[in-house]
Design a protein around this motif. Structure first.
Motif, PDB file in Angstrom:
ATOM      1  N   SER A 138      56.730  17.694  29.859  1.00 29.82           N
ATOM      2  CA  SER A 138      55.652  18.901  29.346  1.00 29.82           C
ATOM      3  C   SER A 138      55.351  19.642  30.344  1.00 29.82           C
ATOM      4  CB  SER A 138      54.760  18.147  28.715  1.00 29.82           C
ATOM      5  OG  SER A 138      53.913  17.336  29.707  1.00 29.82           O
ATOM      6  N   LEU A 139      55.519  19.599  31.581  1.00 30.36           N
ATOM      7  CA  LEU A 139      55.643  20.461  32.922  1.00 30.36           C
ATOM      8  C   LEU A 139      53.759  20.737  32.885  1.00 30.36           C
ATOM      9  CD1 LEU A 139      56.912  21.237  35.261  1.00 30.36           C
ATOM     10  CD2 LEU A 139      57.337  23.637  34.058  1.00 30.36           C
ATOM     11  N   PRO A 140      52.865  19.616  32.805  1.00 26.88           N
ATOM     12  CA  PRO A 140      51.641  20.020  33.064  1.00 26.88           C
ATOM     13  C   PRO A 140      51.460  20.691  34.456  1.00 26.88           C
ATOM     14  CG  PRO A 140      51.918  17.802  33.454  1.00 26.88           C
ATOM     15  CD  PRO A 140      53.452  18.330  33.014  1.00 26.88           C
ATOM     16  N   GLY A 141      50.268  21.495  34.499  1.00 23.44           N
ATOM     17  CA  GLY A 141      49.964  21.984  35.719  1.00 23.44           C
ATOM     18  C   GLY A 141      48.577  22.089  36.118  1.00 23.44           C
ATOM     19  N   VAL A 142      48.125  22.027  37.451  1.00 26.88           N
ATOM     20  CA  VAL A 142      46.810  21.881  38.100  1.00 26.88           C
ATOM     21  C   VAL A 142      46.317  23.475  37.585  1.00 26.88           C
ATOM     22  CG1 VAL A 142      45.170  22.050  39.436  1.00 26.88           C
ATOM     23  CG2 VAL A 142      46.988  20.179  39.400  1.00 26.88           C
ATOM     24  N   VAL A 143      45.168  23.768  36.941  1.00 27.56           N
ATOM     25  CA  VAL A 143      44.660  25.021  36.826  1.00 27.56           C
ATOM     26  C   VAL A 143      42.834  25.041  37.257  1.00 27.56           C
ATOM     27  CG1 VAL A 143      46.142  25.573  34.831  1.00 27.56           C
ATOM     28  CG2 VAL A 143      43.827  24.809  34.348  1.00 27.56           C
ATOM     29  N   GLU A 144      42.625  26.263  37.631  1.00 28.48           N
ATOM     30  CA  GLU A 144      41.257  26.377  38.016  1.00 28.48           C
ATOM     31  C   GLU A 144      40.525  27.181  36.551  1.00 28.48           C
ATOM     32  OE1 GLU A 144      38.351  27.853  41.663  1.00 28.48           O
ATOM     33  OE2 GLU A 144      40.197  28.974  41.054  1.00 28.48           O
ATOM     34  N   ALA A 145      39.399  26.679  36.286  1.00 33.13           N
ATOM     35  CA  ALA A 145      39.034  27.096  34.893  1.00 33.13           C
ATOM     36  C   ALA A 145      37.574  27.367  35.139  1.00 33.13           C
ATOM     37  CB  ALA A 145      39.215  26.539  33.472  1.00 33.13           C
ATOM     38  N   VAL A 146      36.909  28.196  34.125  1.00 34.51           N
ATOM     39  CA  VAL A 146      35.411  28.419  34.357  1.00 34.51           C
ATOM     40  C   VAL A 146      34.676  28.212  33.032  1.00 34.51           C
ATOM     41  CG1 VAL A 146      35.808  30.944  34.189  1.00 34.51           C
ATOM     42  CG2 VAL A 146      33.780  30.114  35.366  1.00 34.51           C
ATOM     43  N   ASP A 147      33.624  27.563  33.048  1.00 33.19           N
ATOM     44  CA  ASP A 147      32.791  27.333  31.818  1.00 33.19           C
ATOM     45  C   ASP A 147      31.729  28.705  31.461  1.00 33.19           C
ATOM     46  OD1 ASP A 147      30.674  26.737  33.188  1.00 33.19           O
ATOM     47  OD2 ASP A 147      30.736  24.705  33.193  1.00 33.19           O
ATOM     48  N   ALA A 148      30.865  28.475  30.333  1.00 27.24           N
ATOM     49  CA  ALA A 148      30.059  29.298  30.105  1.00 27.24           C
ATOM     50  C   ALA A 148      29.013  29.637  31.016  1.00 27.24           C
ATOM     51  CB  ALA A 148      29.362  29.060  28.539  1.00 27.24           C
TER      52      ALA A 148
END
Length: 266
Positions: A19-29
């Motif tokens: 599935s080729l998962p990846g590490v991402v950076e994300a921001v919440d509300a």
């Protein structure tokens, strides 16, 4: 409800599995940033893999098993335009909208049964849970377990609940036994009867209704044989509820169940 965050940066692929998962950076509300292991709707396994991840992951948490926090990650396909790897770029472009994220446990190690023995009680709880969800992907070849801060954590449940790929046979599938002879924790004499006594009463209609509600409507629409996402959710509830009652009687383990392997911790 799953925390809703927005991906702002693709960090690196995790080239494990198909599935080729990846590490991402994300921001919440609130403006807080965090790193997640992201699994994509555009991956070849399709959205049912993500549904299984959500339902089984939240069910594990509801039963008191350690499971990294899940999040719904909104992805703008534009994020893929600057990705130099063509395969990753195509995956990001095909995955606009809601995707699945799992807390990135920095410093976690892949589980090695030779380095981290597990007592029969803990092994029994994991094996019983995997039997409940019919998880075929917790073998010694691919444990899908992490050791983080000295504790065992469950990950990757996308290969579970295989009956949801053909709902017409779901009732028959729920009655089938679970072969745990290849389970990574089988050598530790899993105490599945004790696990069933502890965990089966917790698998209530209320709990299952709550965890299935976490799966986004977008991943449940247009399911053949169902007129709404809620109808699909009720099918998951019914199948898991039926299976929980007696699955411990149909678990196949090598040797004598409950025997303690040499070196198991107390």
């Amino acid at each position: 409800m799953l925390t809703e965050v927005t991906a702002v940066r693709y960090v690196t692929p995790l080239r494990e599995g198909g599935s080729l998962p990846g590490v991402v950076e994300a921001v919440d509300a609130s403006g807080s940033y965090a790193s997640y292991v992201m699994k994509f709707t555009g991956a070849g396994q399709g959205r049912k893999t993500l549904v299984a991840e959500v339902i089984c992951g939240e069910l594990a948490r509801g039963l008191g098993l350690r499971m990294p926090r899940l999040a719904q990650i909104e992805l703008d396909p534009v994020l893929g335009l600057g990705e130099p790897d063509p395969q990753v770029q195509e995956l990001l472009k095909a995955s606009g909208g809601p995707n699945l994220g799992m807390d990135f446990l920095s410093g976690a190690l892949g589980y090695d049964p030779l380095a981290f023995p597990v007592d029969p009680g803990a092994a029994g709880r994991v094996v019983w849970f995997d039997a409940l969800i019919n998880n075929v992907d917790r073998s010694w070849r691919n444990p899908n377990l992490l050791v983080w801060q000295g504790e065992l954590w469950l990950i990757d449940h996308g290969a579970s609940m295989i009956w949801h790929h053909n709902w017409r046979t779901a009732q028959t599938a729920a009655a089938k036994p679970y072969d745990a002879s290849d389970h990574v924790l089988a050598p530790f004499g899993p105490a599945v009867a004790a696990a069933a006594e502890e965990l089966a009463p917790l698998v209530t209609e209320e709990l299952l209704t709550r965890v299935t509600a976490e799966a986004p409507d977008a991943w449940l629409v247009d399911e053949p044989g169902f007129d709404s996402p809620d109808a699909v959710r009720r099918a998951y509830v019914a199948t898991l509820l039926e299976r929980a009652a007696t699955i411990h009687e149909r678990i196949t383990l090598p040797g004598v169940t409950g025997a303690e392997p040499k070196g198991a911790s107390k």
